[in-house]
Design a protein around this motif. Structure first.
Motif, PDB file in Angstrom:
ATOM      1  N   ALA A   1      70.125  89.549  68.977  1.00  0.00           N
ATOM      2  CA  ALA A   1      70.155  88.352  69.800  1.00  0.00           C
ATOM      3  C   ALA A   1      70.898  87.213  69.098  1.00  0.00           C
ATOM      4  O   ALA A   1      71.703  86.501  69.718  1.00  0.00           O
ATOM      5  CB  ALA A   1      68.737  87.917  70.151  1.00  0.00           C
ATOM      6  N   LEU A   2      70.647  87.025  67.807  1.00  0.00           N
ATOM      7  CA  LEU A   2      71.335  85.963  67.071  1.00  0.00           C
ATOM      8  C   LEU A   2      72.845  86.181  67.081  1.00  0.00           C
ATOM      9  O   LEU A   2      73.615  85.235  67.302  1.00  0.00           O
ATOM     10  CB  LEU A   2      70.819  85.898  65.634  1.00  0.00           C
ATOM     11  CG  LEU A   2      69.415  85.315  65.432  1.00  0.00           C
ATOM     12  CD1 LEU A   2      68.953  85.527  63.995  1.00  0.00           C
ATOM     13  CD2 LEU A   2      69.373  83.834  65.790  1.00  0.00           C
ATOM     14  N   CYS A   3      73.281  87.418  66.848  1.00  0.00           N
ATOM     15  CA  CYS A   3      74.720  87.716  66.849  1.00  0.00           C
ATOM     16  C   CYS A   3      75.345  87.467  68.216  1.00  0.00           C
ATOM     17  O   CYS A   3      76.493  87.000  68.306  1.00  0.00           O
ATOM     18  CB  CYS A   3      74.967  89.167  66.447  1.00  0.00           C
ATOM     19  SG  CYS A   3      74.643  89.547  64.716  1.00  0.00           S
TER      20      CYS A   3
ATOM     21  N   ASN B   1      79.846  82.062  68.519  1.00  0.00           N
ATOM     22  CA  ASN B   1      81.070  81.271  68.344  1.00  0.00           C
ATOM     23  C   ASN B   1      81.314  80.930  66.876  1.00  0.00           C
ATOM     24  O   ASN B   1      81.744  79.824  66.547  1.00  0.00           O
ATOM     25  CB  ASN B   1      80.991  79.990  69.179  1.00  0.00           C
ATOM     26  CG  ASN B   1      81.037  80.268  70.664  1.00  0.00           C
ATOM     27  OD1 ASN B   1      81.904  81.010  71.134  1.00  0.00           O
ATOM     28  ND2 ASN B   1      80.106  79.698  71.413  1.00  0.00           N
ATOM     29  N   ASP B   2      81.019  81.875  66.015  1.00  0.00           N
ATOM     30  CA  ASP B   2      81.253  81.733  64.569  1.00  0.00           C
ATOM     31  C   ASP B   2      80.475  80.574  63.962  1.00  0.00           C
ATOM     32  O   ASP B   2      80.925  79.934  63.006  1.00  0.00           O
ATOM     33  CB  ASP B   2      82.753  81.557  64.276  1.00  0.00           C
ATOM     34  CG  ASP B   2      83.567  82.782  64.657  1.00  0.00           C
ATOM     35  OD1 ASP B   2      82.983  83.887  64.687  1.00  0.00           O
ATOM     36  OD2 ASP B   2      84.769  82.651  64.928  1.00  0.00           O
ATOM     37  N   GLU B   3      79.273  80.315  64.504  1.00  0.00           N
ATOM     38  CA  GLU B   3      78.457  79.219  63.977  1.00  0.00           C
ATOM     39  C   GLU B   3      78.127  79.382  62.495  1.00  0.00           C
ATOM     40  O   GLU B   3      78.003  78.393  61.779  1.00  0.00           O
ATOM     41  CB  GLU B   3      77.151  79.089  64.771  1.00  0.00           C
ATOM     42  CG  GLU B   3      77.298  78.489  66.156  1.00  0.00           C
ATOM     43  CD  GLU B   3      77.583  79.532  67.225  1.00  0.00           C
ATOM     44  OE1 GLU B   3      77.460  79.211  68.421  1.00  0.00           O
ATOM     45  OE2 GLU B   3      77.942  80.694  66.869  1.00  0.00           O
ATOM     46  N   VAL B   4      77.965  80.618  62.032  1.00  0.00           N
ATOM     47  CA  VAL B   4      77.588  80.836  60.630  1.00  0.00           C
ATOM     48  C   VAL B   4      78.671  81.590  59.870  1.00  0.00           C
ATOM     49  O   VAL B   4      78.411  82.148  58.810  1.00  0.00           O
ATOM     50  CB  VAL B   4      76.246  81.594  60.527  1.00  0.00           C
ATOM     51  CG1 VAL B   4      75.118  80.768  61.123  1.00  0.00           C
ATOM     52  CG2 VAL B   4      76.328  82.965  61.196  1.00  0.00           C
ATOM     53  N   LEU B   5      79.887  81.593  60.370  1.00  0.00           N
ATOM     54  CA  LEU B   5      80.975  82.306  59.709  1.00  0.00           C
ATOM     55  C   LEU B   5      81.161  81.793  58.285  1.00  0.00           C
ATOM     56  O   LEU B   5      81.306  80.591  58.052  1.00  0.00           O
ATOM     57  CB  LEU B   5      82.273  82.145  60.490  1.00  0.00           C
ATOM     58  CG  LEU B   5      83.497  82.860  59.907  1.00  0.00           C
ATOM     59  CD1 LEU B   5      83.307  84.368  59.943  1.00  0.00           C
ATOM     60  CD2 LEU B   5      84.767  82.462  60.659  1.00  0.00           C
ATOM     61  N   ASN B   6      81.128  82.714  57.312  1.00  0.00           N
ATOM     62  CA  ASN B   6      81.301  82.391  55.889  1.00  0.00           C
ATOM     63  C   ASN B   6      80.263  81.402  55.363  1.00  0.00           C
ATOM     64  O   ASN B   6      80.535  80.640  54.430  1.00  0.00           O
ATOM     65  CB  ASN B   6      82.716  81.870  55.626  1.00  0.00           C
ATOM     66  CG  ASN B   6      83.772  82.947  55.820  1.00  0.00           C
ATOM     67  OD1 ASN B   6      83.481  84.134  55.695  1.00  0.00           O
ATOM     68  ND2 ASN B   6      84.983  82.548  56.146  1.00  0.00           N
ATOM     69  N   HIS B   7      79.086  81.399  55.958  1.00  0.00           N
ATOM     70  CA  HIS B   7      77.968  80.582  55.485  1.00  0.00           C
ATOM     71  C   HIS B   7      76.963  81.453  54.725  1.00  0.00           C
ATOM     72  O   HIS B   7      76.917  82.669  54.894  1.00  0.00           O
ATOM     73  CB  HIS B   7      77.229  79.931  56.663  1.00  0.00           C
ATOM     74  CG  HIS B   7      77.901  78.715  57.213  1.00  0.00           C
ATOM     75  ND1 HIS B   7      79.163  78.740  57.754  1.00  0.00           N
ATOM     76  CD2 HIS B   7      77.471  77.415  57.314  1.00  0.00           C
ATOM     77  CE1 HIS B   7      79.487  77.519  58.179  1.00  0.00           C
ATOM     78  NE2 HIS B   7      78.482  76.709  57.911  1.00  0.00           N
ATOM     79  N   ALA B   8      76.184  80.807  53.912  1.00  0.00           N
ATOM     80  CA  ALA B   8      74.963  81.415  53.386  1.00  0.00           C
ATOM     81  C   ALA B   8      73.836  81.003  54.317  1.00  0.00           C
ATOM     82  O   ALA B   8      73.724  79.830  54.673  1.00  0.00           O
ATOM     83  CB  ALA B   8      74.694  80.931  51.968  1.00  0.00           C
ATOM     84  N   ILE B   9      73.005  81.952  54.726  1.00  0.00           N
ATOM     85  CA  ILE B   9      71.923  81.664  55.666  1.00  0.00           C
ATOM     86  C   ILE B   9      70.588  81.678  54.936  1.00  0.00           C
ATOM     87  O   ILE B   9      70.340  82.549  54.107  1.00  0.00           O
ATOM     88  CB  ILE B   9      71.888  82.692  56.816  1.00  0.00           C
ATOM     89  CG1 ILE B   9      73.135  82.573  57.689  1.00  0.00           C
ATOM     90  CG2 ILE B   9      70.634  82.517  57.676  1.00  0.00           C
ATOM     91  CD1 ILE B   9      73.208  83.632  58.773  1.00  0.00           C
ATOM     92  N   GLU B  10      69.754  80.720  55.256  1.00  0.00           N
ATOM     93  CA  GLU B  10      68.365  80.745  54.803  1.00  0.00           C
ATOM     94  C   GLU B  10      67.462  80.757  56.027  1.00  0.00           C
ATOM     95  O   GLU B  10      67.520  79.843  56.861  1.00  0.00           O
ATOM     96  CB  GLU B  10      68.053  79.534  53.922  1.00  0.00           C
ATOM     97  CG  GLU B  10      68.753  79.582  52.575  1.00  0.00           C
ATOM     98  CD  GLU B  10      68.347  78.445  51.657  1.00  0.00           C
ATOM     99  OE1 GLU B  10      67.335  77.763  51.961  1.00  0.00           O
ATOM    100  OE2 GLU B  10      69.036  78.225  50.642  1.00  0.00           O
ATOM    101  N   PHE B  11      66.655  81.805  56.156  1.00  0.00           N
ATOM    102  CA  PHE B  11      65.693  81.897  57.251  1.00  0.00           C
ATOM    103  C   PHE B  11      64.400  81.211  56.825  1.00  0.00           C
ATOM    104  O   PHE B  11      63.946  81.352  55.681  1.00  0.00           O
ATOM    105  CB  PHE B  11      65.416  83.352  57.606  1.00  0.00           C
ATOM    106  CG  PHE B  11      66.576  84.059  58.238  1.00  0.00           C
ATOM    107  CD1 PHE B  11      66.847  83.913  59.594  1.00  0.00           C
ATOM    108  CD2 PHE B  11      67.413  84.877  57.482  1.00  0.00           C
ATOM    109  CE1 PHE B  11      67.922  84.562  60.179  1.00  0.00           C
ATOM    110  CE2 PHE B  11      68.486  85.534  58.054  1.00  0.00           C
ATOM    111  CZ  PHE B  11      68.740  85.371  59.403  1.00  0.00           C
ATOM    112  N   THR B  12      63.820  80.497  57.748  1.00  0.00           N
ATOM    113  CA  THR B  12      62.560  79.819  57.448  1.00  0.00           C
ATOM    114  C   THR B  12      61.715  79.767  58.708  1.00  0.00           C
ATOM    115  O   THR B  12      62.200  80.018  59.814  1.00  0.00           O
ATOM    116  CB  THR B  12      62.818  78.398  56.905  1.00  0.00           C
ATOM    117  OG1 THR B  12      61.594  77.818  56.481  1.00  0.00           O
ATOM    118  CG2 THR B  12      63.469  77.515  57.960  1.00  0.00           C
TER     119      THR B  12
END
Length: 803
Positions: free
Chosen positions: A246-248, A253-264
């Motif tokens: 679902a997130l993908c 629209n490349d919201e997290v492209l080349n980002h580091a993600i932290e889930f919380t």
């Protein structure tokens, strides 16, 4: 690459809010941004003893400036930091990862390792080698390569896991190499998976792996960090796979492209996500476009660790990385993100509103509720329960349950006629657990075809690939066109239970386990934290930021009208923040802009695939064919010393290093773009090609020269031989304009990069306007790699200095 943190990308100013001088320029920012960005000070990564530095970095982590969990982990594994240095997003660091894993590409890495003059691995305990990709291939060529890797590992004294033992990423987790609060890398794009157990995992290219083997270290730029807040609780019948699918598909629209993600999320929310679900989510953050996918070190993870430690004590004796003493130490020194830490953006998803989702066909950016696809009666030919994403014992149990519940009158339920169902455990221990529970046999009784523990069909290798015209559904991570077989087939992704139910019915369908919560009509997601009061506070903060930026702009304009283009105060601030320049490194890089007006120019467009696997291609030939697949006239237009400027996501596609070296062969010293593909960015610095991201320049060039109207997207064909990369995504699509445009243009514009001041200046043609802006710093440790001619030559120098 040098990341530009202002303007169109919506990232923050150079200085933290609490430290902003009166005259620091600020620009308008996107609503996704919530707090300020601070760039690193100068540090000399090679001046201190690495072992001492690693100890000091872990013990003396400054606490005055709030850090994200990602930044805290990187702080622990960075070498040569100046005293009091607090690492932040955007910083370049010299990194000594806790572990580094290589798989089938271990032999190519070994060849590179030996070619740079190395003979002994710096720290054998740091390295892990696994054979997992092409385990079904019994050809003499492949078996020889496997023998070479095993012999090399034995000679070097590193931990080695043979073909059939399991997928490397699963081994790293189940054997405790990927430990919470550490940073572990691998020469494979799904290293993000380690984030499921609170370990910061990210991919490295082969040159980086060779550098780590030889010196114990490489370089890394801390990406912009996105916080993804999960709210609510997972309904019955919804899994971690549904969350990431679902997130993908919903943030596509490349919201997290080349980002580091932290889930919380709250304790209640995170309790509904077992570790196996977290591993699936973290694994597929790669497909979401992220460089890492990190979960917190919380109670759920601690319970999983305790269970592993107890089991290990009973069955493994002393030979285990899972001990209660080690877990006690982890908890006593637990890392958490600081309150007030800076995030480039914040997104949220309410898990309570989620239902089972299916990805595809042939794209993770397409996500559809299962119920909608069930109504379409989509017939299947093949189903797969394979890969490091979803083939652990819990996944096999969920699939087996589907068939067990469908059985009646003592007769086991079987897969539908005409459907082939392939299963492969993530590792031998996971398969053994499924066998002991009876789940493996239940799947075999249903007609499933077993494959060895390894990657197999997930990467288009071995038995059971999709044929032209076929439709398949898989619990794996990628469904790119042609990834699992023929490009003329259709591939969908779903949870293990949906894959099993689809194999049972012969069409895309679920097991009927989903229970829709009362009042839920749509998925609730968006920007922010999903908590009304906090999001309201962020909105107020952003409004204040905007007012401050407007006031700064007014003051700056007035000062420039009175005092000229720059004020003494600005010069004084700049002087205090100057970057040290290594002897022989240019203080400025300048040239005429040659503009290639397209987004998503992939590595095949830069350097044709037909030359990629040819040996001894001359420098002259590389220069001749540079950008040939993008524009055959590029070679006659571009000149020595030009600055190549292109659009966004430049250098996406496969991991070929020649995409960088071909540009250098053309004697172009620098590339500027709106953004770079991550692997190209690494390969560029590793091969001494300089680059900087300046989205504003791309916008100005397009406003001045060209149309941005797009009619369609056209595939750039990439040769089948590129699968040798093993971890490469397919080539990106190229934009085709409505009206004919010049693909490569000499602009007459001048570009100057002032390395010392971390500033670029652009003169828009003869007599045109001149403007400038700050960009990210190129610190001395990266200058040294470029000055020495790339990472390999830097490693040679390190080896020579240590001998």
């Amino acid at each position: 690459m040098i990341t530009q943190r202002l303007g169109l990308q919506g990232l923050r100013a150079r200085t933290s809010r609490n430290l902003i001088p009166l005259r620091t320029p600020r620009l308008s920012l996107r609503a996704l941004t919530s707090t300020a960005q601070r760039f690193q000070d100068v540090f000399h990564a090679q001046t201190e003893d690495p072992n001492t530095s690693a100890i000091l970095s872990s013990l003396k982590t400054p606490s005055k400036i709030p850090q994200t969990l990602t930044e805290k982990i990187v702080q622990r594994y960075s070498l040569g930091l100046t005293e009091g240095k607090v690492v932040k997003s955007g910083d370049y660091v010299t990194l000594s990862p806790f572990h580094c894993m290589t798989h089938d590409n271990s032999w190519p890495v070994a060849l590179k390792f030996m070619s740079i003059g190395a003979s002994k691995i710096h720290d054998p305990k740091q390295i892990v080698m696994t054979l997992d990709h092409d385990v079904q291939n019994k050809s003499e060529t492949n078996l020889k390569k496997y023998r070479q890797i095993e012999e090399f590992a034995k000679k070097q004294g590193v931990d080695f896991y043979p073909a059939g033992r399991g997928i490397g990423h699963q081994i790293m987790v189940e054997e405790g190499y990927a430990w919470p609060g550490t940073m572990t890398v691998a020469s494979d794009s799904h290293s993000n998976m380690y984030g499921g157990v609170g370990c910061l995992g990210t991919a490295m290219v082969r040159t980086d792996a060779a550098s780590i083997w030889a010196t114990g270290k490489t370089w890394w730029q801390i990406p912009p960090i996105a916080k993804v807040t999960l709210t609510g609780v997972l309904p019955k019948g919804v899994t971690g796979k549904d969350v990431i699918v679902a997130l993908c598909g919903l943030f596509n629209n490349d919201e997290v492209l080349n980002h580091a993600i932290e889930f919380t999320g709250s304790e209640q929310t995170m309790r509904t996500l077992p570790v196996d679900d977290r591993l699936a989510i973290a694994n597929m953050t790669t497909e979401w476009g992220a460089l890492t996918g990190l979960f917190p070190i919380d109670g759920m993870l601690q319970a999983w660790l305790r269970a592993k430690a107890t089991t290990s004590a009973l069955f493994d004796g002393k030979d285990t990385r899972f001990t209660h003493t080690r877990i006690d130490h982890l908890i006593q020194n637990q890392l958490v993100a600081d309150k007030g830490a800076t995030y480039a953006k914040s997104l949220y998803l309410n898990l309570s509103t989620l239902s089972p989702y299916v990805s595809g066909p042939n794209s993770v950016k397409i996500a559809t509720p299962l119920r909608d696809l069930e109504a379409k009666d989509i017939k299947l030919n093949k189903a797969y329960l394979v890969s490091c994403t979803n083939s652990r014992a819990s996944d096999l149990a969920a699939a087996a349950k589907v068939f067990k519940e469908a059985s009646g009158f003592g007769k086991p339920a079987t897969i539908a006629p005409g459907v082939e169902f392939y299963i492969a455990a993530a590792s031998i221990p996971e398969q053994e657990a499924a066998e002991e529970a009876g789940d493996w046999q239940a799947l075999l009784d249903a007609g499933a075809k077993p494959l060895p523990a390894g990657c197999g069909p997930c990467i288009g290798l071995g038995t059971g690939l999709l044929e032209p015209g076929e439709v398949g559904i898989s619990a794996s991570n990628r469904n790119f066109k042609g990834r699992m077989g023929s490009p003329d087939a259709k591939a969908y992704l779903a949870s293990p239970e949906v894959v099993a139910a689809s194999a049972l019915s012969g069409k895309i369908s679920g097991p009927g386990w989903y229970e829709k919560p009362v009042g839920v009509e749509k998925v609730v997601l968006g920007e922010g934290n999903g908590i009304a009061d906090e999001d309201r506070a962020i909105s107020i903060e952003e409004a204040l930021d905007k007012l401050i930026a407007q006031a700064d702009s007014i003051i700056e304009s007035a000062e420039q009208n009175i005092l000229g283009t720059s004020t003494a105060a600005e010069e004084e601030v700049d002087d205090k923040a100057l970057t040290a320049i290594l002897p022989g490194f240019p203080e400025k890089v300048e040239g005429e802009i040659v503009f290639c007006d397209a987004d998503n120019i992939n590595t095949d467009g830069i350097y044709p695939g037909k030359y990629t696997y040819r040996d001894n291609v001359s420098v002259e030939k590389m220069a001749e064919v540079c950008m040939e697949n993008y524009d055959p006239s590029f070679g006659s237009i571009a000149r020595e010393g030009d600055i190549l400027v292109s659009g966004f996501n430049f250098g996406c596609g496969s991991s070929r290093e020649q995409a960088a070296t071909a540009i250098l062969a053309k004697k172009i010293p620098m590339v500027v773009s709106g953004s770079f593909g991550n692997i190209f960015a690494r390969n560029s610095i590793n091969n001494a090609l300089m680059g900087v991201e300046v989205p504003r320049l791309v916008q100005r060039l397009r406003e001045h020269f060209s149309s941005t109207n797009i009619k369609e997207q056209i595939d750039v064909k990439e040769p089948a031989e590129n699968r040798e990369s093993l971890d490469s995504p397919p080539p990106a699509q190229q934009a085709s304009p409505v009206e004919e445009k010049v693909l490569t243009r000499r602009t007459g514009w001048k570009f100057v990069w002032d390395v010392r001041r971390s500033k670029v200046s652009v003169t828009e043609g003869e007599g045109g306007d001149t403007w400038s802006q700050q960009v990210g710093e190129l610190p001395p440790n990266v200058q040294e790699i470029i000055a020495r001619g790339g990472l390999e030559k830097w490693v040679k120098a390190e080896i020579a200095n240590s001998s």
